[in-house]
Design a protein around this motif. Structure first.
Motif, short mmCIF file in Angstrom:
data_model
loop_
_atom_site.label_atom_id
_atom_site.label_comp_id
_atom_site.label_asym_id
_atom_site.label_seq_id
_atom_site.Cartn_x
_atom_site.Cartn_y
_atom_site.Cartn_z
N UNK A 145 -23.07 83.33 34.04
CA UNK A 145 -22.30 84.37 34.75
C UNK A 145 -20.92 84.52 34.13
N UNK A 146 -20.29 83.41 33.77
CA UNK A 146 -18.97 83.49 33.13
C UNK A 146 -19.07 84.19 31.79
N UNK A 147 -20.16 83.96 31.07
CA UNK A 147 -20.35 84.65 29.80
C UNK A 147 -20.44 86.15 29.98
N UNK A 148 -21.17 86.58 31.02
CA UNK A 148 -21.27 88.02 31.31
C UNK A 148 -19.90 88.58 31.65
N UNK A 149 -19.12 87.82 32.43
CA UNK A 149 -17.79 88.27 32.82
C UNK A 149 -16.88 88.44 31.60
N UNK A 150 -17.02 87.54 30.62
CA UNK A 150 -16.23 87.64 29.40
C UNK A 150 -16.52 88.97 28.69
N UNK A 151 -17.79 89.36 28.69
CA UNK A 151 -18.19 90.58 27.98
C UNK A 151 -17.96 91.85 28.82
N UNK A 152 -17.81 91.67 30.13
CA UNK A 152 -17.77 92.80 31.06
C UNK A 152 -16.74 93.85 30.65
N UNK A 153 -15.53 93.38 30.36
CA UNK A 153 -14.45 94.32 30.06
C UNK A 153 -14.56 94.93 28.66
N UNK A 154 -15.41 94.35 27.83
CA UNK A 154 -15.54 94.85 26.46
C UNK A 154 -16.49 96.04 26.36
N UNK A 155 -17.36 96.18 27.32
CA UNK A 155 -18.43 97.17 27.23
C UNK A 155 -17.92 98.59 26.92
N UNK A 156 -16.84 99.07 27.56
CA UNK A 156 -16.40 100.46 27.27
C UNK A 156 -15.96 100.68 25.83
N UNK A 157 -15.61 99.59 25.12
CA UNK A 157 -15.11 99.73 23.75
C UNK A 157 -16.23 99.91 22.72
N UNK A 158 -17.48 99.76 23.17
CA UNK A 158 -18.62 99.85 22.24
C UNK A 158 -19.56 100.93 22.75
N UNK A 159 -19.34 102.16 22.33
CA UNK A 159 -20.08 103.30 22.91
C UNK A 159 -21.57 103.29 22.62
N UNK A 160 -22.00 102.59 21.55
CA UNK A 160 -23.43 102.56 21.22
C UNK A 160 -24.09 101.26 21.65
N UNK A 161 -23.41 100.50 22.49
CA UNK A 161 -23.94 99.21 22.95
C UNK A 161 -25.21 99.41 23.77
N UNK A 162 -26.24 98.64 23.44
CA UNK A 162 -27.51 98.70 24.16
C UNK A 162 -27.93 97.36 24.72
N UNK A 163 -27.43 96.27 24.12
CA UNK A 163 -27.94 94.93 24.44
C UNK A 163 -26.79 93.96 24.68
N UNK A 164 -26.92 93.16 25.73
CA UNK A 164 -26.08 91.97 25.93
C UNK A 164 -26.98 90.76 25.72
N UNK A 165 -26.66 89.96 24.70
CA UNK A 165 -27.46 88.79 24.33
C UNK A 165 -26.71 87.54 24.80
N UNK A 166 -27.29 86.83 25.77
CA UNK A 166 -26.64 85.67 26.37
C UNK A 166 -27.08 84.36 25.75
N UNK A 167 -27.80 84.42 24.63
CA UNK A 167 -28.19 83.20 23.92
C UNK A 167 -29.22 82.41 24.70
#
Length: 405
Positions: free
Chosen positions: A198-220
């Motif tokens: 969950x903390x990993x998702x939170x780290x990425x949460x605010x970054x999402x708008x900066x990547x307009x072609x983002x399709x995948x969040x890979x949590x390892x």
């Protein structure tokens, strides 16, 4: 009920194929994969088996057959996955401090690529621009995992682009017209606490708008499996619920649907693996009884490398009274598998089995002391098949070049 091999089955296999011997149970691998699928039925999730845990091509073929994808840490693993029948779109390659030529090779093979350095990302942009979608491995500065040697996301880790350098990634994306499809993090191995993900998702949460072609969040990966009796692994069902809630929040906030990727390795194959050895000698030293077996750190380095625990049973004298032993190897190093371990009375020539031997057992094996690497057997549909023969002296000599006199 979990799929397990009995003492009698293991004894029969040891008698047929000899020891030391790695044995893998295909149905247990399938069972673990179905657990993952069930836990994440309500999310758009794909699983990529982290094949660094065990790359035997017969095991890869089985994992392909049950519908899982493959995660690779080297271009050689990529080629093995393709040889096992995975399509390029089923293969993920995550680079780690490698020459750019290896990334070029992965691109030529058409697989998904994650990049873990600004240097290689810049080179990637110069060569491919927007023409090839790429993933970015970020270091989230989260301490997690069983111990420091298997923790990969903390702020001193060599892995990934530091999260504080995300601005440089965004700048490169704009300068080189990069098609960034995936944001990837991996915090470590043996992660029991679902809040780490969950903390990993939170780290990425605010970054999402900066990547307009983002399709995948890979949590390892890094799901914990139980090694010691009574130990608990990661609550996969709870993790599925937590991830569902987090991604629903992302969709609501950004009006974007993202796919979730996980890279389970140990979770799929660890409990499916058994390592069978035979006792060579018993040696008494004061209050300590050493049980010396026909193996060593050259076959199973995990206990010596990072203090891992493997449950050990005497499968040829299982009902005898328990005694205390140090179970040790035959290598010219201190290779203790277990110290002060209670095991059913051990006699010379008895067979011992190490449980949870499917992950990072054979995969880390070597020919140290010029000893042979063991054979591997796959049990599927109650049939035992040899999937790697034991080494011979010719194998040790095969790649050596002797100059002419």
């Amino acid at each position: 009920m979990s799929q397990v091999l009995t003492h009698q089955q293991l004894l029969k296999i040891a008698g047929e194929f000899g020891t030391p011997l790695y044995v893998y149970h295909a149905e247990r691998i399938t069972e673990q994969y179905r657990r993952l699928q069930q836990a994440f039925t309500e999310t758009n999730t794909a699983f990529f088996y982290a094949c660094k845990a065990l790359t035997n091509i017969s095991v890869l073929k089985h994992i392909k057959s049950i519908g899982c994808n493959a995660d690779c840490s080297s271009v050689n693993e990529v080629q093995l996955a393709l040889m096992a029948g995975f399509s390029p779109q089923q293969v993920l390659y995550t680079s780690n401090n490698i020459a750019f030529s290896e990334i070029e090779k992965a691109v030529s093979l058409g697989v998904h690529v994650n990049i873990d350095s600004l240097s290689n990302l810049r080179k990637f942009g110069d060569k491919y621009g927007h023409s090839y979608p790429v993933g970015i491995r970020l270091r989230p500065n989260i301490m997690a995992g069983g111990n420091l040697k298997i923790s990969t996301g903390h702020n001193k880790s060599k892995f990934g682009i530091p999260i504080e350098d995300t601005g440089k990634v965004i700048q490169l994306m704009k300068e080189k017209n990069l098609h960034i499809r995936t944001l990837h993090i991996h915090t470590g191995s043996e992660i029991k606490d679902v809040e780490v993900f969950a903390r990993g998702i939170e780290v990425l949460f605010e970054l999402i708008p900066h990547f307009p072609e983002l399709e995948v969040i890979d949590l390892g990966g890094g799901f914990k499996v139980p090694y010691a009796p009574g130990e608990e692994g990661t609550d996969i069902t709870l993790l599925g619920k937590k991830v569902k809630a987090e991604f629903e929040a992302i969709e609501k906030r950004y009006n974007r649907k993202l796919q979730i990727w996980f890279e389970p390795g140990k979770f799929l194959v660890s409990e499916a693996g058994y390592f069978i050895v035979q006792v060579n000698v018993l040696k008494q030293s004061g209050d300590t009884t050493f049980a010396g077996v026909n193996s060593g750190l050259n076959h199973l380095i995990r206990p010596m490398f990072y203090g891992s625990y493997h449950h050990i049973e005497n499968i040829s004298n299982a009902t005898a009274a328990l005694h205390r032993y140090n179970i040790v190897g035959n290598i010219c190093e201190t290779d203790n598998f277990a110290e002060d371990r209670m095991v059913a009375e051990i006699r010379e020539d008895d067979y011992l089995v190490f449980y949870n031997a499917g992950a990072y057992g054979f995969e880390m094996a070597s020919n140290y002391n010029s000893r042979f690497k063991p054979a591997e057997v796959l049990v599927k549909d109650n049939k035992s098949s040899l999937i790697r023969r034991r080494d011979t002296l010719e194998d040790i000599l095969a790649t050596q070049v002797v100059p002419a006199d």
